[in-house]
Each structure stands twice: as C-alpha cells, then as structure tokens.
Design an enzyme around this catalytic site. Structure first.
Site, mmCIF file in Angstrom:
data_model
loop_
_atom_site.group_PDB
_atom_site.id
_atom_site.type_symbol
_atom_site.label_atom_id
_atom_site.label_comp_id
_atom_site.label_asym_id
_atom_site.label_seq_id
_atom_site.Cartn_x
_atom_site.Cartn_y
_atom_site.Cartn_z
ATOM 1 C CD GLU A 62 35.948 46.433 32.680
ATOM 2 O OE1 GLU A 62 36.013 45.307 33.206
ATOM 3 O OE2 GLU A 62 36.726 47.370 32.970
ATOM 4 C CD1 TRP A 84 34.759 42.199 31.751
ATOM 5 C CD2 TRP A 84 33.930 40.947 33.403
ATOM 6 N NE1 TRP A 84 34.683 42.994 32.861
ATOM 7 C CE2 TRP A 84 34.171 42.260 33.898
ATOM 8 C CE3 TRP A 84 33.400 39.991 34.274
ATOM 9 C CZ2 TRP A 84 33.897 42.618 35.213
ATOM 10 C CZ3 TRP A 84 33.122 40.361 35.580
ATOM 11 C CH2 TRP A 84 33.376 41.659 36.040
ATOM 12 C CE1 TYR A 148 32.565 45.970 40.178
ATOM 13 C CE2 TYR A 148 32.989 44.460 38.361
ATOM 14 C CZ TYR A 148 33.308 44.944 39.617
ATOM 15 O OH TYR A 148 34.362 44.408 40.314
ATOM 16 C CB CYS A 200 37.323 43.241 42.389
ATOM 17 S SG CYS A 200 37.441 41.468 42.069
ATOM 18 N NE ARG A 220 35.211 41.079 46.144
ATOM 19 C CZ ARG A 220 35.843 39.994 45.706
ATOM 20 N NH1 ARG A 220 36.809 39.450 46.431
ATOM 21 N NH2 ARG A 220 35.534 39.464 44.545
ATOM 22 C CG ASP A 223 45.769 40.518 38.819
ATOM 23 O OD1 ASP A 223 46.950 40.895 38.922
ATOM 24 O OD2 ASP A 223 45.369 39.793 37.879
#
Length: 318
Positions: A62, A84, A148, A200, A220, A223
């Site tokens: 990733e 994803w 990203y 995130c 922000r 999980d």
C-alpha cells in the site's frame, strides 16, 4: 511487554473505559474519544503489533502504491492486496453500469445475512477480475479519485502547478535538515467531492535531530482495531525509507488522532487481544543497493523476526 503493544493496548483500554457511544457514516456505531497521542521509539524495533498478526506485505505494498502516485486499485490487486477493494466496489455498484444483485449497504448486510454475503463475494470477485483484466473498466471503476498517492506526489496548487510533496521533503532534508517545513498535506477541500474516501491520515511532518529522522502523522478519523495498526506500521516504514535515502537513522514516530474509535462490532476482538502477552518486536531490513525510495519494490523490504499471535478477524466498516 514491548513498548508498541503496550502503548496501543493502553489506547484500547482508554477508549473502552472513557469513550462515548457515537453514530457514524457507516451506520455501524462506535465508541469514540476525541484527541489522543502516542509515541514510539523506532530504535527499539519496528512497530508492528505482536498481540495479533498484522500482514506487513499489505502495509508495504500500500505504501509503495502511495509513493508511486497511483490511485488505481490495479497495482494493489496485482500484489494480492485487497484492503481498498470495498471503496472501488462501492463506486461500481452505485453506478448506472452495474446490473447485478442489489448491493445497497453491502458492508453491513454481508455481516448479518449469509445468503447475501455469498452474492456479495461473487460480485466482488467479478469486480476484482474486471479491474485486473479490463483496462477501460479499471480506469472508470478502479480509480479512487485524488486520494493519497495523487496528493502526495502531484498536489494541484491554486497557481495551476503540480507539486511533488514527497520529493520536496527529501530534497529539503538533504539541503536544510533543520527546516520546520518538512510537511506533507493530503487534505484538499476542493477535492473531497472527487475522493472515494477523503484522507483519514491527512498530514505528516518530519523532524531531524542528532542524525535521526522522526515523523508525526495526524488522523482526523481512526478505526483503532483494523486501521491503526496499519497506519503505525506504514508511517514507520515511510520514515525508514526516507531516512535510508537521506543517510539518517530513525528516531521517533508520533501519532496524533482526532476522532479515535472502536467500532461496535470490533469490541469482542479488542477484548481478545487485550488478554494476550506481547512478544519481541521485529526489525526492518532494506536493500542497501536501492538509493531512491521511488525505486523500492516489495522484495527490497524485509521484516526480520516477526513472531506474532494469530490474526483476529473483523469486518470492515465501509
């Protein structure tokens, strides 16, 4: 107990004891706290949890995907990385081109209805195969928007120019390691509507002291059970890679979270993890022949001595 598992499990306990029940976008429900910070000394080992197995190759592939500036799922699927998939799948099943079984709220329904879950898995397989084998389909439904990779490597400025934030950080560390501008931002208000999942982990900053590179990353929304272990390992790996190119050692990794939450359907899994004793942290080995972080491939990154407890499975909230 090693420092990584201890700090992480302290957070889990804190949320269970002091968190507040809160609704969320996915409809799953969470126990949430607002504002939390953790620090990890990267000199003491690579921060990959040992109280459950975290699949490091998924973390690494990733991150390499981000560093390539890529936003299409094809690269991840080619590397057997499916973390994803749900967001791309959602884009497809909500489009006019989709004509299969109703997949509304598939994330929650697949957990509660075995018959529906079978249909969902079947459609997901169709989606994955089409992204891998159909270029036009992959362009339309495999791309997650300006997430990203795009923001890190090709930020679009108000002046109409694009900026490579990662290259800037590397160049600036080499030129001026005392800079207070070693910062990358992934949050663009004008792009949120075009992103399948707005960032995130929206910003991170580096700091050089005594020949060591430290990193602080900001989230922000987080999980804690499924996402946070990946985030910690990913930013630790990024710090190692940039330190490698810049001829530095690694220092600290600092996490700052805003809405830090445990999903209501992850509580049992967290409680299981809290009963486990931690083990020795692994170490990271990078191919010394590779000089640029943009040239690294999966085989150039090796995790040594990772001996965790078994995986604890949990559903993803989409």
């Amino acid at each position: 107990m090693n420092q990584v598992d201890k700090v992480y499990l302290d957070l889990c306990n804190y949320i269970l004891e002091h968190g507040t029940k809160k609704e969320d976008r996915t409809g799953t429900g969470t126990i949430s706290v607002f504002g939390y910070q953790m620090r990890f000394n990267l000199q003491e080992g690579f921060p990959l949890l040992t109280t459950k197995r975290v699949p490091f190759r998924l973390v690494a592939s990733e991150l390499l995907w981000f560093l390539k500036g890529d936003t299409n799922l094809r690269y991840l699927l080619e590397n057997n990385n499916h973390i994803w998939d749900e967001w791309g799948f959602q884009k497809w099943v909500e489009s006019n081109e989709y004509n299969g079984p109703d997949m509304t709220n598939f994330g929650i329904r697949s957990q509660k209805d075995e018959e529906f879950n079978a249909l969902y898995q079947e459609q997901m397989k169709v989606y994955q195969e089409r992204v891998l084998n159909d270029i036009d389909f992959a362009k339309e439904f495999g791309d997650l928007g300006n997430v990203y990779g795009k923001q890190w490597r090709s930020w679009e400025g108000a002046d109409g120019q694009t900026y490579d934030q990662i290259q800037y950080i590397i160049d600036e560390i080499k030129r001026n390691p005392d800079s207070r501008r070693l910062l990358c931002n992934a949050w663009s208000a004008s792009e949120i509507k075009n992103q399948q999942l707005p960032p995130c982990h929206y910003a991170f900053q580096f700091y050089v002291l005594d020949g060591k590179l430290s990193c602080m990353f900001n989230m922000r929304s987080n999980d804690v059970f499924l996402g946070l272990p990946f985030n910690i390992a990913s930013y630790a790996l990024l710090t190692h890679l940039i330190a490698h190119e810049c001829g530095l050692e690694v220092g600290e990794l600092i996490y700052t979270g805003a809405d830090v939450h445990i999903y209501s359907n992850h509580i049992e899994q967290i409680q299981t993890q809290l009963t486990r004793e931690s083990r020795k942290l692994p170490t990271l080995k990078l191919n010394s022949e590779v000089k640029s972080i943009f040239d690294f491939e999966l085989n150039d990154i090796e995790l040594v001595g990772y001996d965790p407890h078994p995986t604890i499975k949990a559903p993803v909230a989409v």
